[in-house]
Design a protein around this motif. Structure first.
Motif, PDB file in Angstrom:
ATOM      1  N   ASP A   1      38.185 -21.787  12.307  1.00 47.76           N
ATOM      2  CA  ASP A   1      38.077 -23.234  12.404  1.00 47.76           C
ATOM      3  C   ASP A   1      36.684 -23.591  12.898  1.00 47.76           C
ATOM      4  O   ASP A   1      36.066 -22.837  13.663  1.00 47.76           O
ATOM      5  N   LEU A   2      36.186 -24.746  12.473  1.00 46.62           N
ATOM      6  CA  LEU A   2      34.927 -25.236  13.005  1.00 46.62           C
ATOM      7  C   LEU A   2      35.062 -25.468  14.503  1.00 46.62           C
ATOM      8  O   LEU A   2      36.077 -25.980  14.973  1.00 46.62           O
ATOM      9  N   THR A   3      34.037 -25.084  15.257  1.00 45.55           N
ATOM     10  CA  THR A   3      34.094 -25.200  16.718  1.00 45.55           C
ATOM     11  C   THR A   3      33.066 -26.234  17.176  1.00 45.55           C
ATOM     12  O   THR A   3      31.962 -26.315  16.640  1.00 45.55           O
ATOM     13  N   TYR A   4      33.461 -27.005  18.163  1.00 45.75           N
ATOM     14  CA  TYR A   4      32.614 -28.049  18.733  1.00 45.75           C
ATOM     15  C   TYR A   4      32.424 -27.715  20.209  1.00 45.75           C
ATOM     16  O   TYR A   4      33.309 -27.945  21.031  1.00 45.75           O
ATOM     17  N   MET A   5      31.260 -27.170  20.539  1.00 43.34           N
ATOM     18  CA  MET A   5      30.983 -26.691  21.876  1.00 43.34           C
ATOM     19  C   MET A   5      30.275 -27.765  22.698  1.00 43.34           C
ATOM     20  O   MET A   5      29.568 -28.620  22.152  1.00 43.34           O
ATOM     21  N   PRO A   6      30.452 -27.729  24.025  1.00 42.49           N
ATOM     22  CA  PRO A   6      29.736 -28.680  24.884  1.00 42.49           C
ATOM     23  C   PRO A   6      28.223 -28.528  24.723  1.00 42.49           C
ATOM     24  O   PRO A   6      27.700 -27.425  24.620  1.00 42.49           O
ATOM     25  N   GLY A   7      27.532 -29.632  24.685  1.00 45.86           N
ATOM     26  CA  GLY A   7      26.096 -29.611  24.495  1.00 45.86           C
ATOM     27  C   GLY A   7      25.667 -29.647  23.044  1.00 45.86           C
ATOM     28  O   GLY A   7      24.460 -29.768  22.761  1.00 45.86           O
ATOM     29  N   MET A   8      26.625 -29.523  22.114  1.00 46.81           N
ATOM     30  CA  MET A   8      26.331 -29.605  20.692  1.00 46.81           C
ATOM     31  C   MET A   8      26.949 -30.883  20.140  1.00 46.81           C
ATOM     32  O   MET A   8      27.277 -31.799  20.889  1.00 46.81           O
ATOM     33  N   ALA A   9      27.087 -30.944  18.834  1.00 45.86           N
ATOM     34  CA  ALA A   9      27.649 -32.146  18.221  1.00 45.86           C
ATOM     35  C   ALA A   9      29.141 -32.245  18.532  1.00 45.86           C
ATOM     36  O   ALA A   9      29.870 -31.255  18.398  1.00 45.86           O
TER      37      ALA A   9
ATOM     38  N   ALA B   1      36.848 -18.608   0.996  1.00 42.02           N
ATOM     39  CA  ALA B   1      36.793 -18.773   2.455  1.00 42.02           C
ATOM     40  C   ALA B   1      36.173 -20.120   2.775  1.00 42.02           C
ATOM     41  O   ALA B   1      35.498 -20.734   1.943  1.00 42.02           O
ATOM     42  N   GLU B   2      36.409 -20.570   3.990  1.00 42.08           N
ATOM     43  CA  GLU B   2      35.725 -21.749   4.512  1.00 42.08           C
ATOM     44  C   GLU B   2      34.573 -21.290   5.385  1.00 42.08           C
ATOM     45  O   GLU B   2      34.690 -20.321   6.134  1.00 42.08           O
ATOM     46  N   TYR B   3      33.446 -21.982   5.273  1.00 40.85           N
ATOM     47  CA  TYR B   3      32.292 -21.625   6.092  1.00 40.85           C
ATOM     48  C   TYR B   3      32.526 -22.135   7.510  1.00 40.85           C
ATOM     49  O   TYR B   3      32.714 -23.331   7.727  1.00 40.85           O
ATOM     50  N   ILE B   4      32.503 -21.198   8.468  1.00 38.02           N
ATOM     51  CA  ILE B   4      32.919 -21.489   9.837  1.00 38.02           C
ATOM     52  C   ILE B   4      31.774 -21.178  10.799  1.00 38.02           C
ATOM     53  O   ILE B   4      30.980 -20.260  10.577  1.00 38.02           O
ATOM     54  N   GLY B   5      31.718 -21.933  11.891  1.00 42.88           N
ATOM     55  CA  GLY B   5      30.742 -21.692  12.948  1.00 42.88           C
ATOM     56  C   GLY B   5      30.708 -22.862  13.907  1.00 42.88           C
ATOM     57  O   GLY B   5      31.560 -23.761  13.861  1.00 42.88           O
ATOM     58  N   ASP B   6      29.720 -22.861  14.783  1.00 42.60           N
ATOM     59  CA  ASP B   6      29.533 -23.964  15.714  1.00 42.60           C
ATOM     60  C   ASP B   6      28.849 -25.117  14.986  1.00 42.60           C
ATOM     61  O   ASP B   6      27.876 -24.917  14.256  1.00 42.60           O
TER      62      ASP B   6
ATOM     63  N   SER C   1      22.692 -35.930  10.903  1.00 40.03           N
ATOM     64  CA  SER C   1      22.963 -34.795  10.016  1.00 40.03           C
ATOM     65  C   SER C   1      23.426 -33.597  10.825  1.00 40.03           C
ATOM     66  O   SER C   1      22.935 -33.342  11.933  1.00 40.03           O
ATOM     67  N   LEU C   2      24.374 -32.826  10.255  1.00 35.77           N
ATOM     68  CA  LEU C   2      24.992 -31.706  10.954  1.00 35.77           C
ATOM     69  C   LEU C   2      24.800 -30.405  10.179  1.00 35.77           C
ATOM     70  O   LEU C   2      24.663 -30.407   8.960  1.00 35.77           O
ATOM     71  N   VAL C   3      24.817 -29.296  10.914  1.00 32.70           N
ATOM     72  CA  VAL C   3      24.774 -27.959  10.326  1.00 32.70           C
ATOM     73  C   VAL C   3      25.839 -27.099  10.995  1.00 32.70           C
ATOM     74  O   VAL C   3      26.286 -27.377  12.106  1.00 32.70           O
ATOM     75  N   ILE C   4      26.237 -26.044  10.278  1.00 32.92           N
ATOM     76  CA  ILE C   4      27.167 -25.040  10.810  1.00 32.92           C
ATOM     77  C   ILE C   4      26.349 -23.817  11.194  1.00 32.92           C
ATOM     78  O   ILE C   4      25.578 -23.297  10.380  1.00 32.92           O
ATOM     79  N   CYS C   5      26.499 -23.365  12.422  1.00 32.20           N
ATOM     80  CA  CYS C   5      25.711 -22.239  12.946  1.00 32.20           C
ATOM     81  C   CYS C   5      26.640 -21.084  13.285  1.00 32.20           C
ATOM     82  O   CYS C   5      27.263 -21.072  14.359  1.00 32.20           O
ATOM     83  N   PRO C   6      26.766 -20.089  12.395  1.00 34.90           N
ATOM     84  CA  PRO C   6      27.672 -18.956  12.666  1.00 34.90           C
ATOM     85  C   PRO C   6      26.983 -17.813  13.398  1.00 34.90           C
ATOM     86  O   PRO C   6      27.042 -16.662  12.973  1.00 34.90           O
ATOM     87  N   ASP C   7      26.305 -18.116  14.511  1.00 35.67           N
ATOM     88  CA  ASP C   7      25.652 -17.057  15.265  1.00 35.67           C
ATOM     89  C   ASP C   7      26.494 -16.546  16.426  1.00 35.67           C
ATOM     90  O   ASP C   7      26.294 -15.426  16.888  1.00 35.67           O
ATOM     91  N   LYS C   8      27.462 -17.334  16.879  1.00 38.72           N
ATOM     92  CA  LYS C   8      28.350 -16.917  17.966  1.00 38.72           C
ATOM     93  C   LYS C   8      29.784 -16.718  17.467  1.00 38.72           C
ATOM     94  O   LYS C   8      30.483 -15.812  17.921  1.00 38.72           O
ATOM     95  N   ARG C   9      30.228 -17.571  16.562  1.00 41.39           N
ATOM     96  CA  ARG C   9      31.577 -17.521  16.014  1.00 41.39           C
ATOM     97  C   ARG C   9      31.503 -17.672  14.501  1.00 41.39           C
ATOM     98  O   ARG C   9      30.632 -18.385  13.995  1.00 41.39           O
ATOM     99  N   GLY C  10      32.434 -17.033  13.789  1.00 39.00           N
ATOM    100  CA  GLY C  10      32.434 -17.137  12.340  1.00 39.00           C
ATOM    101  C   GLY C  10      33.513 -16.291  11.716  1.00 39.00           C
ATOM    102  O   GLY C  10      34.351 -15.687  12.407  1.00 39.00           O
ATOM    103  N   ASN C  11      33.499 -16.236  10.375  1.00 38.11           N
ATOM    104  CA  ASN C  11      34.468 -15.430   9.635  1.00 38.11           C
ATOM    105  C   ASN C  11      33.725 -14.682   8.533  1.00 38.11           C
ATOM    106  O   ASN C  11      32.511 -14.470   8.613  1.00 38.11           O
TER     107      ASN C  11
END
Length: 389
Positions: A194-202, A267-272, A299-309
């Motif tokens: 699932d897409l993740t929304y971390m504190p300090g990000m979007a 697959a779905e593209y997943i990340g922060d 504008s938003l981006v998906i960053c799979p550097d910490k979490r992903g599939n």
């Protein structure tokens, strides 16, 4: 006049009182032995690594190609102090890394971890199937019932997403999930579907498809049912027939471990999820556009550097089309054509319940053993793919 004298008893009394009122004398403790200072050789022998600055780096060349040209693209290892061109490394380094950087040899390739069945189940948080639940109808069955009850209406045929077909052999599915778990742990990543929304990000409230410039296509009801079916299969441990392998040139990449039909959901593209303005100087090489808003600050981006599939490890094609010189007129068109031949997936952005989502879908039939490739620049020509192999 004779000096005054005191008796011996009185003198003893005075001495005794003086002794009782005086502060006790401290016993001098023996001084500790002097500490032995370690030599520089001993310190360097036990240190993980030490950087010794050279006086002149003019003679440093790339360990891969042997050339010292393009100094602005030459990275120096913080351990061995050897040089490497960013585009000679595999996988290539798109941006200059921030902080300490170690070459592939000094970073040390981690040993391949073997994941038991229990570890794989815990790693992917697979839920045990409930035998009391009824088997879910596939979207195809639902559409068949709808066709029987609906009246005949001529409509333009639209291609719909197909659910992936997991491998029937349980041991084969465990091997597929084990390869993904190894790749994620090698990059020190966590698995997430699932897409993740971390504190300090979007925040999640920023992911609104209505902000998309020019609008975004809405996922149909039938395709939404296919998406939910695929997500339910993944939660049961029935993953798509894909395996992650390591290639010396491409790094981690994905191969089909079974037949995949055209228009199959992969697959779905997943990340922060983060604002693109926060990632302008990020060295993550797998960022994916999620939202291209009319207001660039949204504008938003998906960053799979910490979490992903598994989508994190599907490679891109070389689709570079520069302003060609006379000597390059034959080379670059061949590279582009070869890249297009390898492409067998596409990246599609949809609005699902008002939120932006990114899916990878097969664009043709994919045979077992074939590697998966898609175009990174499906929407904007900004990602440097001209050095992709």
């Amino acid at each position: 006049m004779a000096p005054a004298t005191t008796s011996s008893a009185e003198a003893r009394r005075l001495i005794g009182s003086r002794r009782r009122t005086e502060a006790p004398r401290r016993m001098l403790s023996p001084s500790p032995p002097p500490k032995k200072v370690k030599s520089m050789e001993e310190i360097l022998a036990k240190a993980h690594y030490a950087v010794v600055e050279r006086g002149d780096y003019g003679d440093v060349g790339c360990e891969q190609c042997g050339s010292g040209e393009r100094a602005e693209e030459l990275l120096l290892c913080d351990k061995c102090d050897k040089g490497f061109h960013m585009k000679c490394l595999r996988p290539i380094v798109v941006r200059v890394p921030i902080g300490t950087w170690l070459c592939p040899k000094c970073s040390g390739q981690r040993r391949v971890r073997s994941f038991s069945q229990r570890k794989i189940i815990d790693f992917f948080k697979i839920k045990k199937p409930n035998l009391t639940e009824e088997k879910c109808d596939s979207p195809q069955d639902t559409r068949k019932r709808r066709r029987r009850s609906a009246s005949l209406v001529l409509q333009k045929k639209r291609r719909r997403l197909l659910p992936f077909t997991p491998s029937e052999d349980r041991s084969q599915r465990l091997r597929q999930m084990g390869s993904l778990a190894h790749a994620l742990t090698a990059l020190q990543m966590e698995f997430s579907d699932d897409l993740t929304y971390m504190p300090g990000m979007a925040p999640r409230s920023a992911n609104q498809a209505e902000f998309e410039e020019g609008g975004m296509q809405v996922l149909s009801k039938e395709d939404t049912e296919t998406l939910e079916q695929c997500r339910a299969m993944c939660k049961r441990g029935e993953c798509p027939p894909l395996v992650v392998v390591y290639d010396s040139c491409e790094g981690f990449t994905v191969e089909a471990d079974g037949q995949i039909k055209d228009m199959t959901f992969i697959a779905e593209y997943i990340g922060d999820v983060d604002f693109i303005r926060n990632r302008e100087h990020d060295d993550c090489d797998s960022m994916m556009t999620l939202l291209l808003a009319t207001d660039p600050s949204k504008s938003l981006v998906i960053c799979p550097d910490k979490r992903g599939n598994i989508a994190r490890f599907i490679n891109g094609i070389n689709n570079y089309t520069p302003i060609l010189k006379s000597r390059d007129l034959k080379t670059y068109p061949i590279l582009c054509r070869e890249g297009r031949k390898k492409q067998n997936c596409k990246c599609v952005r949809y609005s699902v319940n008002g939120e932006c989502r990114v899916f990878l879908v097969a664009t043709r039939d994919i045979a077992k053993g074939e590697r998966l490739y898609y175009d990174y620049n499906g929407y904007e020509q900004e990602y440097p793919t001209h050095h992709f192999v």
